[in-house]
Scaffold this motif. Structure first.
Motif, mmCIF file in Angstrom:
data_model
loop_
_atom_site.group_PDB
_atom_site.id
_atom_site.type_symbol
_atom_site.label_atom_id
_atom_site.label_comp_id
_atom_site.label_asym_id
_atom_site.label_seq_id
_atom_site.Cartn_x
_atom_site.Cartn_y
_atom_site.Cartn_z
ATOM 1 N N THR A 219 42.687 -1.234 22.469
ATOM 2 C CA THR A 219 41.447 -2.342 22.573
ATOM 3 C C THR A 219 41.189 -2.336 21.066
ATOM 4 N N TYR A 220 40.203 -3.441 21.252
ATOM 5 C CA TYR A 220 39.791 -4.028 20.070
ATOM 6 C C TYR A 220 38.192 -3.850 19.913
ATOM 7 N N GLU A 221 37.673 -3.337 18.793
ATOM 8 C CA GLU A 221 36.222 -3.273 18.619
ATOM 9 C C GLU A 221 35.692 -4.650 18.535
ATOM 10 N N ASP A 222 35.932 -5.628 17.838
ATOM 11 C CA ASP A 222 35.729 -6.978 17.787
ATOM 12 C C ASP A 222 36.207 -8.031 18.832
ATOM 13 N N PRO A 223 35.255 -8.586 19.676
ATOM 14 C CA PRO A 223 35.383 -9.518 20.773
ATOM 15 C C PRO A 223 36.281 -10.641 20.286
ATOM 16 N N GLU A 224 35.977 -11.067 19.167
ATOM 17 C CA GLU A 224 36.797 -12.370 18.546
ATOM 18 C C GLU A 224 38.198 -12.022 18.346
ATOM 19 N N ALA B 260 39.811 -9.593 19.857
ATOM 20 C CA ALA B 260 40.427 -9.374 21.285
ATOM 21 C C ALA B 260 40.861 -10.629 21.934
ATOM 22 N N PHE B 261 39.870 -11.861 21.745
ATOM 23 C CA PHE B 261 39.989 -13.173 22.346
ATOM 24 C C PHE B 261 41.393 -13.759 21.691
ATOM 25 N N GLU C 174 43.992 -12.341 20.289
ATOM 26 C CA GLU C 174 45.155 -11.693 20.514
ATOM 27 C C GLU C 174 45.359 -11.896 21.831
ATOM 28 N N THR C 175 44.574 -12.048 22.684
ATOM 29 C CA THR C 175 44.851 -12.538 24.265
ATOM 30 C C THR C 175 45.310 -13.858 24.186
#
Length: 146
Positions: free
Chosen positions: A100-105, A107-108, A110-111
Motif C-alpha cells: 500500500t501507499y501512504e500518498d494517494p498520488e 498510488a495513482f 503506480e496503478t
C-alpha cells in the motif's frame, strides 16, 4: 486432343490441391490406360502407384488400450512444489509489506503504470492471436479436406 487439354488442367489443379475426389479418380483412370499422351507419361507412374496403393489395407487388429501415464502425476507435484518455493523465495514472510501507499498520488501513478503494462501485453497477445489466425488459414489451405 480435348481430353489431353482437360487432363492437363486437372494436373494443374491437382498440384495446386484444388481437385475433387471425382477429378482425382478421373486422373487415375486416364493414367491407368496404355495410350497416354507422350508429354504426360512422366505423371503415369505416380498415378498408377496411387491407384494400386489405394487397394492395400492393413488386416491386423490394432488394440487401443490406454496406457497409464504415472509420470504426469509426479510432474504436477513437482510443478506445485516449484511454485510454492518460488513464491516463498520471492516473498518470505513479510506480513507488514502489504503493497500500500501512504500518498494517494503515488498510488495513482503506480496503478497507471501497472495498467499501461497490462494493456501493452494484452495488445501483444491480440497481435499474436492474429498471427495464429493467419497460420490456421494457411494450414487449412495446405491440408484441404476433399
Amino acid at each position: 486432343m480435348e481430353l489431353v487439354k482437360k487432363i492437363e488442367l486437372l494436373i494443374e489443379k491437382y498440384f495446386a490441391a484444388e481437385t475433387t475426389v471425382a477429378e482425382e479418380q478421373e486422373l487415375r483412370n486416364y493414367f491407368s490406360q496404355t495410350d497416354v499422351a507422350p508429354h504426360l507419361q512422366a505423371y503415369q507412374p505416380m498415378f498408377v502407384y496411387f491407384s494400386t496403393e489405394q487397394q492395400e489395407s492393413y488386416s491386423k487388429t490394432v488394440s487401443l488400450k490406454p496406457r497409464r501415464k504415472k509420470y504426469l502425476a509426479w510432474i504436477s507435484v513437482a510443478a506445485m512444489i516449484a511454485i510454492v518455493v518460488s513464491v516463498w523465495v520471492a516473498n518470505p514472510f513479510q506480513p507488514n509489506n502489504l503493497g500500500t501507499y501512504e500518498d494517494p498520488e503515488i498510488a495513482f501513478q503506480e496503478t497507471q503504470k501497472a495498467l499501461e503494462f497490462l494493456s501493452a501485453n494484452l495488445n501483444l497477445g491480440i497481435e499474436e492471436i492474429g498471427h495464429l489466425k493467419e497460420f490456421e488459414q494457411a494450414k487449412n489451405k495446405i491440408l484441404k479436406n476433399n
